[in-house]
Enzyme design. Structure first.
Site, short mmCIF file in Angstrom:
data_model
loop_
_atom_site.label_atom_id
_atom_site.label_comp_id
_atom_site.label_asym_id
_atom_site.label_seq_id
_atom_site.Cartn_x
_atom_site.Cartn_y
_atom_site.Cartn_z
N SER A 65 0.83 -1.22 0.00
CA SER A 65 0.00 0.00 0.00
C SER A 65 0.86 1.27 0.00
CB SER A 65 -0.89 0.02 1.24
OG SER A 65 -1.69 -1.14 1.31
N1 SAH Z 1 -0.05 -4.73 4.44
C1 SAH Z 1 0.46 -5.29 3.21
C2 SAH Z 1 -0.55 -5.07 2.13
C3 SAH Z 1 -0.68 -6.27 1.27
S1 SAH Z 1 -2.06 -6.25 0.19
C4 SAH Z 1 1.81 -4.70 2.87
O1 SAH Z 1 2.22 -3.77 3.57
O2 SAH Z 1 2.48 -5.19 1.96
C5 SAH Z 1 -3.24 -7.23 1.08
C6 SAH Z 1 -2.86 -8.65 1.35
O3 SAH Z 1 -4.01 -9.31 1.88
C7 SAH Z 1 -2.41 -9.47 0.14
O4 SAH Z 1 -1.13 -9.97 0.38
C8 SAH Z 1 -3.45 -10.59 0.05
O5 SAH Z 1 -2.91 -11.83 -0.38
C9 SAH Z 1 -3.94 -10.67 1.49
N2 SAH Z 1 -5.25 -11.29 1.67
C10 SAH Z 1 -6.37 -11.21 0.91
N3 SAH Z 1 -7.38 -11.93 1.42
C11 SAH Z 1 -6.88 -12.53 2.55
C12 SAH Z 1 -7.43 -13.43 3.51
N4 SAH Z 1 -8.69 -13.89 3.44
N5 SAH Z 1 -6.63 -13.85 4.52
C13 SAH Z 1 -5.35 -13.41 4.62
N6 SAH Z 1 -4.77 -12.57 3.74
C14 SAH Z 1 -5.53 -12.12 2.72
#
Ligand code: SAH
Length: 216
Positions: A65
């Protein structure tokens, strides 16, 4: 890749931007973001832009993000040191690192195996390890470790995952982007009692979707 004086300098400029232009006032959030080397969580081809307010692609077609989004979500948690935080969507591990740098006890879940592996390794290497890190589906939360002081969902949920709200302490807060795939409203729920929640909204964002089950 190292954390050089150049990286540290760029990070300071980013923090000044977050304070002066992005409305981030929580000094604990700003201090943590000044400490965590974001360039080490992204691919080296993006290194020069790591401290601009930009999102980048990470493995498994996911996204790290914008720094301003990470700062805003973290600020909305109103964190105190030692609080138990459940994070759904570890992704690159950058947001996790910010929470750990704020001395939160972090429990984090990721459903993409590549990202789980990458973030586990990276957080270990940087000595910013969460209390508990797991490969799994965040929709279920972590009932064994509940209740939590705070819950942070870093992916966009089309519908409110109600079982997560049950894993909050009374007085606890959950920050979650809610809405369809093209736009979500950053929403905060404060648990007033077992049945009562206060709901507040903080503007429109675009997150990758919260998906069910796991992906190898
Ligand atoms: N906070 C992260 C943002 C990653 S984007 C950073 O700083 O890089 C959001 C993430 O949520 C993705 O990696 C995606 O795979 C994960 N995600 C989506 N649905 C999910 C679920 N049901 N359980 C766990 N992770 C999930």
């Amino acid at each position: 890749m190292q954390d050089s004086f150049l990286h540290k300098g760029k990070r300071k400029i980013l923090v000044t931007y977050l304070r002066e232009k992005a409305g981030i006032a929580d000094e604990h959030v700003l201090k943590a973001m000044n400490e965590v080397p974001r360039h080490l969580f992204i691919e080296s081809i993006f290194e020069d832009y790591a401290y601009e307010d930009r999102a980048f692609p990470i493995a498994a077609r996911q996204t790290i993000s914008h720094p301003s989004t990470v700062a805003e979500q973290t600020q909305l948690l109103e964190l105190s040191a030692g609080e138990k935080v459940l994070e759904i969507g570890t992704g690159s591990g950058y947001q996790t690192a910010v929470l750990v740098a704020m001395n939160a006890l972090v429990y984090t879940i990721e459903r993409q195996k590549d990202l789980y592996d990458f973030s586990t390794e990276k957080l270990k290497e940087l000595h910013l390890r969460p209390k508990f890190q797991v490969f799994g589906d965040g929709f279920a939360g972590l009932p064994t470790f509940a209740p939590f002081d705070k819950i942070l969902v870093t992916c966009g949920a089309e519908m409110l995952p109600v079982q997560l709200l049950h894993q909050l302490k009374i007085g606890g807060m959950m920050v979650i982007p809610l809405g369809k795939t093209d736009e979500q409203i950053l929403t905060r729920f404060t648990k007033k009692s077992d049945k009562e929640f206060e709901k507040e909204e903080f503007g429109a964002y675009k997150f990758v979707p919260m998906l069910g089950s796991t992906s190898k």
